[in-house]
Scaffold this motif. Structure first.
Motif, mmCIF file in Angstrom:
data_model
loop_
_atom_site.group_PDB
_atom_site.id
_atom_site.type_symbol
_atom_site.label_atom_id
_atom_site.label_comp_id
_atom_site.label_asym_id
_atom_site.label_seq_id
_atom_site.Cartn_x
_atom_site.Cartn_y
_atom_site.Cartn_z
ATOM 1 N N LEU A 276 16.178 -2.744 -0.134
ATOM 2 C CA LEU A 276 15.267 -3.857 -0.398
ATOM 3 C C LEU A 276 13.808 -3.463 -0.166
ATOM 4 O O LEU A 276 13.463 -2.943 0.889
ATOM 5 N N HIS A 277 13.018 -3.706 -1.190
ATOM 6 C CA HIS A 277 11.572 -3.494 -1.075
ATOM 7 C C HIS A 277 10.841 -4.824 -1.190
ATOM 8 O O HIS A 277 11.278 -5.713 -1.924
ATOM 9 N N THR A 278 9.724 -4.916 -0.479
ATOM 10 C CA THR A 278 8.953 -6.156 -0.522
ATOM 11 C C THR A 278 7.676 -5.941 -1.336
ATOM 12 O O THR A 278 7.499 -4.895 -1.962
ATOM 13 N N THR A 279 6.794 -6.933 -1.320
ATOM 14 C CA THR A 279 5.768 -6.997 -2.363
ATOM 15 C C THR A 279 4.486 -6.205 -2.040
ATOM 16 O O THR A 279 4.074 -5.349 -2.823
ATOM 17 N N GLN A 474 7.813 1.850 2.568
ATOM 18 C CA GLN A 474 9.159 2.020 3.131
ATOM 19 C C GLN A 474 10.053 0.811 2.857
ATOM 20 O O GLN A 474 9.595 -0.327 2.838
ATOM 21 N N MET A 475 11.365 1.073 2.647
ATOM 22 C CA MET A 475 12.308 -0.040 2.494
ATOM 23 C C MET A 475 12.299 -0.886 3.754
ATOM 24 O O MET A 475 12.021 -0.401 4.842
ATOM 25 N N ARG A 476 12.642 -2.168 3.593
ATOM 26 C CA ARG A 476 12.592 -3.079 4.735
ATOM 27 C C ARG A 476 13.955 -3.287 5.366
ATOM 28 O O ARG A 476 14.067 -3.538 6.555
ATOM 29 N N THR A 477 14.992 -3.240 4.536
ATOM 30 C CA THR A 477 16.348 -3.449 5.045
ATOM 31 C C THR A 477 17.336 -3.111 3.929
ATOM 32 O O THR A 477 16.926 -2.782 2.815
ATOM 33 N N LEU A 478 18.615 -3.144 4.238
ATOM 34 C CA LEU A 478 19.639 -3.134 3.201
ATOM 35 C C LEU A 478 20.006 -4.583 2.966
ATOM 36 O O LEU A 478 20.265 -5.319 3.934
#
Ligand code: WTA
Length: 651
Positions: A276-279, A474-478
């Protein structure tokens, strides 16, 4: 012919660059010593609805891992990729689209892209899609793919792109995992004049899911124009949906930490992970790396020859280039159709200045000598890029000399789905190149090498590649599994992000990636988990047990070597082998098709506790059976000899 092992920065690259070596040194120092100031400044490359006052709030401590950037800022990614360019670039081409068949082409200007995105965004709203809803996108490389991603971003829906080469089951699993309400697909896809039946696959995926399917609607792009089964209660033609929609759609205000997308990727165990990537941080990082790594300048024609189904397509076909107002080539087909000259012909046709592709494509072409570049004028090229796997020096040299006429720096960019953008890379005007080395960290990135106990190794060293601090991309979580996120990336070495890659650092501080140290395969730059393929194999009636390993492959980088134990009463045969290969192809994807299938009726090498010894299987597959090491701890050492005698990769 011998080749130099060091290529100093060329005068041309230096003259044109945003970042010279002095600037790199100074900016890098600031980026790691004062990350708050550094990123506060970099965040300004975007337009914010509400500016951020917080910059970095991150921790790599197991149990408390958090990654937050610009977390009180509000923005919209599609606004940053479209609206803000219209005043100066409405008529500028955003995409030169080149179809699978030469001569099939179209251009999409920023104004047209904006209009289409707004229309689709409104169409999706009319189907009930709201901020936070998940939308699965299963499309070929056509402009509608860019439109679909940006339309999601516009209304705050979270896109999950599934590579068009994946099977119905793989698609179905990804739909269920993130609970998608909507799928956007096309009738078919064309690559190298071969059709993939995307709508049929979607129907099959949803059919298998039955009442578990969360999908309410399927939007279908009429691309190839072939007949499909149309389910009127569920299916909507894209062209009919957008026909009467308004071409304005207010961008949804998104918190910097609101999700932008999920992208599934393979890990060493279990089912694919929803990265998961955020904005905010993602877009800052994608835009910044696109500008500096490719030394992008206004007016350049840029071509990233990846697929939007992979992270490279997300960051370096869609978000990075569009945030920078770039003109890009988007290519539907494959490098070898209708001939091995296709890449060179496209470069020539659009006068491409920056070309970003994968080592596997380069190796496939270099097998044909000079012919892939003959007859094309490649003098427009200024910068070449490589991504997806280590580039071997032979391929590097061919790329440098034949494609770049020994004039263009090659940026060998190391990164991952999880990292959102490029982390280790040369910068064209700053970094002297060594063929095969990804060289130095990008701004804000602190790589390190640890031994298997997690001890940091100084100076010249080889071991496991970790990153010591967070960066905005960086990715935030799975998705839906934060615990797995922490366990996968932060539990191996305390307080560090573990990449899963091995690396060496040389006397100049340059990094050399040596490949995965876990059970992830890299086939032609595509990530596949051995566990995924194994569980697919044992689901076949004829197979009792399976082990999958990679082995060196001249073109693909790694090939897939499969050991299978038949069920009692099953007689291995050539037909069965064929059937097994076809099974994996159908169940997962053509990219997962085993190259070599070795039957192991006497079983696989196991420890006394029953664990399959992959180390041994890897050696046999690599034809290095003379380096098996200690096999005395095996439950039954005699199976090894049988496997060695029947090995398939004999050189
Ligand atoms: C590998 C692709 C060596 C690496 C962007 C990484 C590379 C995995 C390079 C991520 C490179 C990618 N040199 N290895 N320049 N680039 N890799 O998630 O093993 O599809 O961990 O992201 O590809 O693959 P992914």
């Amino acid at each position: 012919m011998s080749h130099p092992s060091l290529y100093p920065v060329s005068a041309t690259a230096k003259a044109r660059t945003h970042i010279t070596d002095d600037i790199y040194q100074e900016m890098y120092r600031q980026s790691v010593e004062q990350p708050e100031q550094f990123w506060a400044e970099q965040g300004k490359r975007l337009d914010w609805i509400t500016p951020y006052s917080k910059i970095k709030d991150t921790s790599f401590e197991l149990g408390k891992v958090k990654v937050n950037w610009f977390s009180d800022g509000i923005l919209n990614a599609s606004y940053n990729c479209l609206d803000r360019h219209l005043a100066s670039r409405a008529d500028q081409v955003a995409f030169y689209w080149e179809g699978d068949e030469p001569g099939v082409q179209k251009t999409v200007s920023y104004q047209q892209l904006y209009d289409q995105v707004c229309a689709l965004a409104n169409g999706m709203k009319s189907l009930g899609i709201k901020k936070g809803d998940r939308v699965t996108i299963y499309l070929p490389m056509i402009p509608e793919a860019a439109v679909a991603l940006l339309a999601c971003a516009r209304i705050g829906a979270v896109h999950s792109v599934v590579f068009a080469g994946f099977s119905p089951d793989a698609l179905g699993n990804r739909i269920v995992d993130c609970d998608s309400k909507l799928v956007i697909t096309s009738d078919q896809a064309l690559r190298g004049n071969r059709a993939t039946h995307l709508k049929d696959n979607t129907d099959a995926a949803l059919g298998h899911l039955g009442s578990d399917s969360p999908v309410q609607n399927v939007i279908v792009v009429k691309h190839v124009g072939k007949n499909i089964d149309f389910h009127p209660a569920r299916d909507v033609w894209y062209h009919e949906l957008v026909a009467n929609q308004s071409k304005t759609c207010e961008p949804e205000p998104m918190n910097a930490e609101d999700p932008l997308f999920i992208l599934y990727t393979s890990g060493s165990t279990g089912k694919p992970k929803g990265v998961l990537h955020t904005t905010g941080g993602y877009l800052v990082y994608a835009a910044m790396t696109h500008q500096y790594v490719f030394d992008y300048h206004d007016g350049d024609i840029y071509w990233c020859a990846a697929d939007v189904g992979w992270v490279t397509g997300h960051s370096y076909i869609i978000y990075g280039p569009l945030a920078n107002g770039a003109s890009s080539v988007m290519f539907e087909g494959v490098p070898t159709y209708p001939s091995v000259k296709r890449i060179a012909q496209i470069v020539d046709k659009y006068q491409v200045n920056i070309l970003y592709t994968a080592p596997t494509a380069i190796r496939a072409l270099m097998a044909h000598g000079d012919s892939p570049v003959e007859g094309a004028n490649l003098s427009s090229l200024k910068i070449l890029g490589s991504v997806g796997e280590p580039i071997n020096p032979e391929a590097w040299n061919w790329y440098y000399e034949k494609v770049g006429s020994s004039q263009c720096p090659i940026v060998d960019t190391w990164w991952q789905t999880e990292t959102g953008g490029i982390l280790i890379t040369p910068l064209p005007g700053a970094t002297a190149l060594k063929p095969g080395s990804a060289t130095r960290p990008f701004f804000g990135v602190k790589p390190a090498i640890v031994d298997n106990e997690g001890k940091l190794l100084d100076g010249v060293a080889e071991g496991n590649l970790v990153i010591l601090d967070s960066w905005p991309g960086q990715m935030r979580t799975l998705y839906g599994d934060h615990d797995r996120f922490e366990q996968t990336y932060f539990s191996t070495y305390a307080g560090m992000y573990f990449t899963g890659d091995g690396a060496r650092r040389d006397e100049d501080g340059y990094y050399w990636l040596t490949g995965r140290v876990d059970d992830v395969l890299n086939i032609s730059g595509h990530r596949l988990g051995t566990a995924e393929i194994e569980s697919c194999l044992v689901a076949h009636d004829a197979i009792a047990e399976a082990a999958v390993v990679g082995y060196p492959h001249d073109i693909k980088g790694q090939g897939i070597y499969v050991y299978v134990t038949p069920r009692v009463g099953v007689e291995p045969s050539e037909e069965l082998t064929k059937a097994i290969r076809a099974w994996v192809r159908e169940e997962i994807s053509p990219i997962a098709t085993p190259d070599l299938v070795q039957w192991a009726p006497s079983g696989l090498p196991k420890t006394r506790s029953g664990k399959i010894m992959r180390r041994i299987l890897r050696k046999i597959a690599a034809n290095e059976h003379d380096q098996l090491g200690d096999i005395s701890t095996l439950a039954d050492p005699s199976v090894v000899e049988i496997l060695v005698n029947n090995r398939l990769n004999r050189k």
